[in-house]
Design an enzyme around this catalytic site. Structure first.
Site, PDB file in Angstrom:
ATOM      1  N   HIS A 156       0.835  -1.206   0.000  1.00 24.83           N
ATOM      2  CA  HIS A 156       0.000   0.000   0.000  1.00 24.83           C
ATOM      3  C   HIS A 156       0.875   1.263   0.000  1.00 24.83           C
ATOM      4  O   HIS A 156       0.606   2.235  -0.708  1.00 24.83           O
ATOM      5  CB  HIS A 156      -0.883   0.043   1.242  1.00 24.83           C
ATOM      6  CG  HIS A 156      -1.861  -1.085   1.366  1.00 24.83           C
ATOM      7  ND1 HIS A 156      -1.752  -2.063   2.330  1.00 24.83           N
ATOM      8  CD2 HIS A 156      -2.976  -1.396   0.655  1.00 24.83           C
ATOM      9  CE1 HIS A 156      -2.757  -2.907   2.214  1.00 24.83           C
ATOM     10  NE2 HIS A 156      -3.518  -2.533   1.206  1.00 24.83           N
ATOM     11  N   GLN A 206      -8.315  -6.864 -11.134  1.00 25.67           N
ATOM     12  CA  GLN A 206      -8.916  -5.614 -10.643  1.00 25.67           C
ATOM     13  C   GLN A 206      -8.365  -4.429 -11.439  1.00 25.67           C
ATOM     14  O   GLN A 206      -9.118  -3.520 -11.816  1.00 25.67           O
ATOM     15  CB  GLN A 206      -8.597  -5.450  -9.162  1.00 25.67           C
ATOM     16  CG  GLN A 206      -8.964  -4.099  -8.591  1.00 25.67           C
ATOM     17  CD  GLN A 206      -8.787  -4.062  -7.094  1.00 25.67           C
ATOM     18  OE1 GLN A 206      -9.646  -4.530  -6.364  1.00 25.67           O
ATOM     19  NE2 GLN A 206      -7.685  -3.509  -6.612  1.00 25.67           N
TER      20      GLN A 206
HETATM   21  P1  AMP Z   1      -6.365  -3.763  -0.615  1.00 25.35           P
HETATM   22  O1  AMP Z   1      -6.264  -2.996   0.669  1.00 25.35           O
HETATM   23  O2  AMP Z   1      -5.926  -5.186  -0.496  1.00 25.35           O
HETATM   24  O3  AMP Z   1      -7.715  -3.589  -1.293  1.00 25.35           O
HETATM   25  O4  AMP Z   1      -5.322  -3.113  -1.599  1.00 25.35           O
HETATM   26  C1  AMP Z   1      -5.357  -1.745  -1.916  1.00 25.35           C
HETATM   27  C2  AMP Z   1      -4.481  -1.504  -3.109  1.00 25.35           C
HETATM   28  O5  AMP Z   1      -3.144  -1.904  -2.804  1.00 25.35           O
HETATM   29  C3  AMP Z   1      -4.915  -2.344  -4.329  1.00 25.35           C
HETATM   30  O6  AMP Z   1      -4.810  -1.548  -5.497  1.00 25.35           O
HETATM   31  C4  AMP Z   1      -3.934  -3.477  -4.332  1.00 25.35           C
HETATM   32  O7  AMP Z   1      -3.703  -4.031  -5.608  1.00 25.35           O
HETATM   33  C5  AMP Z   1      -2.677  -2.792  -3.792  1.00 25.35           C
HETATM   34  N1  AMP Z   1      -1.785  -3.793  -3.219  1.00 25.35           N
HETATM   35  C6  AMP Z   1      -2.083  -4.733  -2.302  1.00 25.35           C
HETATM   36  N2  AMP Z   1      -1.014  -5.518  -2.056  1.00 25.35           N
HETATM   37  C7  AMP Z   1      -0.011  -5.060  -2.844  1.00 25.35           C
HETATM   38  C8  AMP Z   1       1.343  -5.465  -3.059  1.00 25.35           C
HETATM   39  N3  AMP Z   1       1.878  -6.492  -2.424  1.00 25.35           N
HETATM   40  N4  AMP Z   1       2.070  -4.771  -3.950  1.00 25.35           N
HETATM   41  C9  AMP Z   1       1.528  -3.725  -4.634  1.00 25.35           C
HETATM   42  N5  AMP Z   1       0.258  -3.295  -4.470  1.00 25.35           N
HETATM   43  C10 AMP Z   1      -0.507  -3.953  -3.594  1.00 25.35           C
END
Ligand code: AMP
Length: 295
Positions: A35, A151
């Protein structure tokens, strides 16, 4: 840093100075370095950065992990404060979905395969909440992770189809030292499952190596990933896919590029990961404008 659960407060912060460019990072909280990499990219490219923290109930099916999804708002706010974020939106569900709420956004074809096949209502929930966040923040740019590859293409399509006036930016996957993609859900793994969970990266990496050695058969790479995951006793494969990175259609024969992706259960915890493989661009060949590995 302004922290607010109110839509009106977001709007007034965002429009206090109409000359400033805003980046938005939508999240479900329980923040990690993945994030924060989005936040830092947003800061580098915009005057102000807003982050939303909202565990969106409509993207979870009734049998899924909405209740056990990890939450830690105080820690998240501390992290975002030390990153120098300008605005954090922390709505409650009734703010986003009042009782008479009845509209939803469906990105039809791209929502069907992969995650959509296992989670049929998921992307309608995602597209709807992201459309709302786009309208609430009206950012110049919005940042998403390649970690959630489907997504990313669904949101891009939605932004184009619905004429949102913003740029969708996709950021590379951030991994732990042993290759496991960072995810808020990793905290729900028991120690032995956490060790076993490296099988996603191992399977993707090994399949990518086979691709680099000349393997172009989608079937053989899918089968190879299935067998690698199958060799891990604590893992239960949901799907292994070799698809076109933009259309998400499964490939028989790989041309320039493919999106290798996996979903794997460790008991009730379901993890996803992916990797883009591509034929190297040789001198004299045209530059590609499709996603690159690691994007
Ligand atoms: P989430 O809180 O899981 O909905 O993720 C929020 C955003 O962070 C989304 O756009 C995810 O794709 C991105 N995200 C989550 N994990 C990672 C990661 N390991 N590397 C890069 N982006 C991430």
């Amino acid at each position: 840093m302004i922290v607010t659960p109110e839509i009106l407060a977001v709007r007034s912060a965002r429009w206090a100075n109409t000359n400033l460019c805003w980046g938005l990072v939508p999240t479900m909280g329980f923040l990690h370095e993945g994030h924060l990499s989005l936040v830092r990219r947003a800061q580098a490219e915009n005057d102000r950065v807003g982050v939303s923290i909202f565990v969106n109930p409509t993207q979870f099916a009734p049998n899924e992990d909405l209740d056990s999804y990890p939450r830690s708002l105080d820690r998240d706010l501390e992290l975002l404060g030390s990153e120098g974020v300008d605005l954090v939106f922390t709505p409650v569900p009734s703010t986003m979905y009042p009782e008479d709420f009845q509209t939803s956004v469906a990105v039809e074809q791209l929502s069907l395969p992969l995650e959509g096949a296992s989670r049929p209502t998921h992307f309608q929930g995602v597209a709807t909440v992201v459309a709302k966040l786009f309208n609430i923040f009206q950012p110049n740019r919005a940042y998403f992770g390649q970690k959630d590859a489907q997504q990313a293409v669904v949101i891009r399509q939605m932004a184009t189809d619905l004429n949102f006036q913003l740029e969708v930016v996709i950021c590379p996957i951030v991994r732990e030292a042993d290759g496991l993609a960072m995810s808020s859900r990793n905290v729900n793994l028991k120690p032995e499952q956490r060790q076993a969970a490296t099988v996603l990266f191992r399977a993707l990496r090994a399949a990518a190596d086979r691709f680099d050695q000349g393997e172009r058969s989608g079937d053989r790479l899918r089968e190879f990933m299935r067998r690698t995951v199958g060799a891990e006793p604590l893992a239960r494969l949901d799907y292994a896919s070799v698809a076109d990175p933009l259309s998400l259609v499964e490939l028989d024969l790989i041309g320039d590029q493919a999106l290798l992706s996996l979903a794997v259960f460790f008991d009730t915890v379901r993890l996803i990961d992916n990797m883009i493989v591509e034929v190297p661009i040789t001198a004299g060949s045209k530059t590609r404008s499709r996603p690159q590995r690691g994007d």
